[in-house]
Design a protein around this motif. Sequence first.
Motif, short mmCIF file in Angstrom:
data_model
loop_
_atom_site.label_atom_id
_atom_site.label_comp_id
_atom_site.label_asym_id
_atom_site.label_seq_id
_atom_site.Cartn_x
_atom_site.Cartn_y
_atom_site.Cartn_z
N CYS A 183 -84.79 4.82 -0.55
CA CYS A 183 -84.75 5.92 0.42
C CYS A 183 -83.76 5.67 1.55
CB CYS A 183 -86.14 6.13 1.03
SG CYS A 183 -87.36 6.62 -0.17
N ASN A 184 -83.37 4.44 1.74
CA ASN A 184 -82.60 4.08 2.91
C ASN A 184 -81.42 3.19 2.51
OD1 ASN A 184 -81.77 2.75 5.39
ND2 ASN A 184 -83.70 3.46 6.26
N ILE A 185 -80.28 3.38 3.14
CA ILE A 185 -79.13 2.54 2.81
C ILE A 185 -79.39 1.07 3.12
CG2 ILE A 185 -77.47 4.41 3.06
CD1 ILE A 185 -76.65 3.25 5.75
N LYS A 186 -80.32 0.80 4.02
CA LYS A 186 -80.66 -0.58 4.36
C LYS A 186 -81.34 -1.31 3.19
CE LYS A 186 -81.23 0.48 9.22
NZ LYS A 186 -82.18 0.67 10.30
N ASP A 187 -81.85 -0.53 2.24
CA ASP A 187 -82.51 -1.11 1.07
C ASP A 187 -81.60 -1.14 -0.16
OD1 ASP A 187 -84.89 -1.44 2.51
OD2 ASP A 187 -85.49 0.62 2.09
N PHE A 188 -80.37 -0.70 0.00
CA PHE A 188 -79.44 -0.66 -1.13
C PHE A 188 -78.75 -2.01 -1.25
CE2 PHE A 188 -75.49 0.55 -3.34
CZ PHE A 188 -76.04 1.19 -4.43
N ASN A 189 -79.44 -2.93 -1.91
CA ASN A 189 -78.92 -4.29 -2.02
C ASN A 189 -79.26 -4.92 -3.37
OD1 ASN A 189 -81.62 -4.64 -1.67
ND2 ASN A 189 -81.48 -6.06 0.04
N LYS A 190 -79.35 -4.10 -4.40
CA LYS A 190 -79.68 -4.59 -5.73
C LYS A 190 -78.41 -5.01 -6.47
CE LYS A 190 -83.54 -1.40 -5.99
NZ LYS A 190 -84.07 -0.20 -6.62
N ARG A 191 -78.53 -6.00 -7.32
CA ARG A 191 -77.40 -6.42 -8.16
C ARG A 191 -77.19 -5.48 -9.34
NH1 ARG A 191 -73.76 -10.53 -7.22
NH2 ARG A 191 -74.65 -11.98 -5.75
N THR A 192 -78.28 -4.97 -9.88
CA THR A 192 -78.21 -4.04 -11.01
C THR A 192 -78.80 -2.71 -10.55
OG1 THR A 192 -78.39 -5.83 -12.61
CG2 THR A 192 -78.90 -3.61 -13.39
N ILE A 193 -78.03 -1.66 -10.78
CA ILE A 193 -78.47 -0.32 -10.37
C ILE A 193 -78.31 0.65 -11.52
CG2 ILE A 193 -77.87 -0.71 -7.95
CD1 ILE A 193 -75.37 1.08 -8.48
N LYS A 194 -78.92 1.80 -11.35
CA LYS A 194 -78.73 2.90 -12.29
C LYS A 194 -77.61 3.78 -11.75
CE LYS A 194 -83.15 3.09 -14.52
NZ LYS A 194 -82.61 2.48 -15.71
N MET A 195 -76.71 4.18 -12.64
CA MET A 195 -75.58 5.04 -12.28
C MET A 195 -75.37 6.08 -13.36
SD MET A 195 -74.11 4.12 -9.38
CE MET A 195 -72.49 4.86 -9.52
N LEU A 196 -74.79 7.19 -12.96
CA LEU A 196 -74.38 8.22 -13.92
C LEU A 196 -72.87 8.16 -14.09
CD1 LEU A 196 -76.40 11.29 -12.61
CD2 LEU A 196 -76.74 10.13 -14.79
N TYR A 197 -72.42 8.42 -15.30
CA TYR A 197 -70.99 8.61 -15.48
C TYR A 197 -70.58 9.82 -14.66
CZ TYR A 197 -71.22 5.31 -19.33
OH TYR A 197 -71.40 4.18 -20.09
N LYS A 198 -69.34 9.84 -14.22
CA LYS A 198 -68.84 10.90 -13.35
C LYS A 198 -69.06 12.28 -13.98
CE LYS A 198 -64.86 12.11 -10.54
NZ LYS A 198 -63.53 11.69 -10.10
N SER A 199 -68.76 12.42 -15.25
CA SER A 199 -68.93 13.72 -15.92
C SER A 199 -70.40 14.12 -16.01
CB SER A 199 -68.30 13.71 -17.32
OG SER A 199 -68.91 12.72 -18.12
N ASP A 200 -71.27 13.14 -16.24
CA ASP A 200 -72.71 13.43 -16.29
C ASP A 200 -73.23 13.87 -14.92
OD1 ASP A 200 -72.87 12.86 -18.99
OD2 ASP A 200 -73.59 10.80 -18.69
N MET A 201 -72.75 13.22 -13.86
CA MET A 201 -73.15 13.60 -12.50
C MET A 201 -72.80 15.06 -12.25
SD MET A 201 -74.43 12.76 -9.45
CE MET A 201 -74.29 11.04 -9.02
N SER A 202 -71.58 15.41 -12.55
CA SER A 202 -71.12 16.79 -12.32
C SER A 202 -71.92 17.78 -13.16
CB SER A 202 -69.63 16.87 -12.66
OG SER A 202 -69.16 18.18 -12.48
N ASP A 203 -72.09 17.49 -14.44
CA ASP A 203 -72.82 18.39 -15.34
C ASP A 203 -74.26 18.58 -14.90
OD1 ASP A 203 -70.50 18.59 -16.85
OD2 ASP A 203 -71.22 17.27 -18.46
N LEU A 204 -74.93 17.48 -14.57
CA LEU A 204 -76.33 17.55 -14.16
C LEU A 204 -76.51 18.32 -12.85
CD1 LEU A 204 -77.64 14.02 -15.10
CD2 LEU A 204 -78.51 16.19 -15.96
N LEU A 205 -75.67 18.02 -11.86
CA LEU A 205 -75.81 18.72 -10.58
C LEU A 205 -75.49 20.20 -10.70
CD1 LEU A 205 -74.49 16.12 -7.99
CD2 LEU A 205 -76.84 16.61 -8.68
N ASN A 206 -74.49 20.53 -11.50
CA ASN A 206 -74.20 21.95 -11.75
C ASN A 206 -75.39 22.65 -12.40
OD1 ASN A 206 -71.56 22.70 -10.81
ND2 ASN A 206 -70.70 21.36 -12.37
N ALA A 207 -76.00 21.99 -13.38
CA ALA A 207 -77.16 22.57 -14.06
C ALA A 207 -78.35 22.73 -13.12
CB ALA A 207 -77.54 21.72 -15.27
#
Length: 126
Positions: free
Chosen positions: A81-105
């Motif tokens: 929830c907070n940028i202060k907690d964003f300190n993980k070595r492994t994270i979940k990410m979307l490919y750029k095209s998936d991000m765009s497609d999902l947010l548009n949908a």
Amino acid sequence: NDSFTYATMALYMQSIVDKTIVYSSDNVLYDYLEEIKSKAVDYTFSDSEYMKYKYRPKLLAYDIYGSTELYFVILAMNNTCNIKDFNKRTIKMLYKSDMSDLLNAIVSAEKNRISLNRESIKSVDS
């Protein structure tokens, strides 16, 4: 694309005590988190990437998606929830095209809900 922001996808409420106070009560994105996470991939930062992006999800969003505004999606995908907690070595990410497609949908599916929410705030204000 800076049109996808927390604010444009947020649902707002108006204070019953002071009608001039309007605040975000929810975000339509959160209703789709399971679907978003199912399309996400695990990414492990190299040492230099970890140092670069630790506590800086906005920089990561800019470098990957071309917009700092999408940092809230990165935080949500990673149960943070907070940028202060964003300190993980492994994270979940979307490919750029998936991000765009999902947010548009999502925005397309929730367009009426968002519009009705904005209109209800305006009507209470008048």
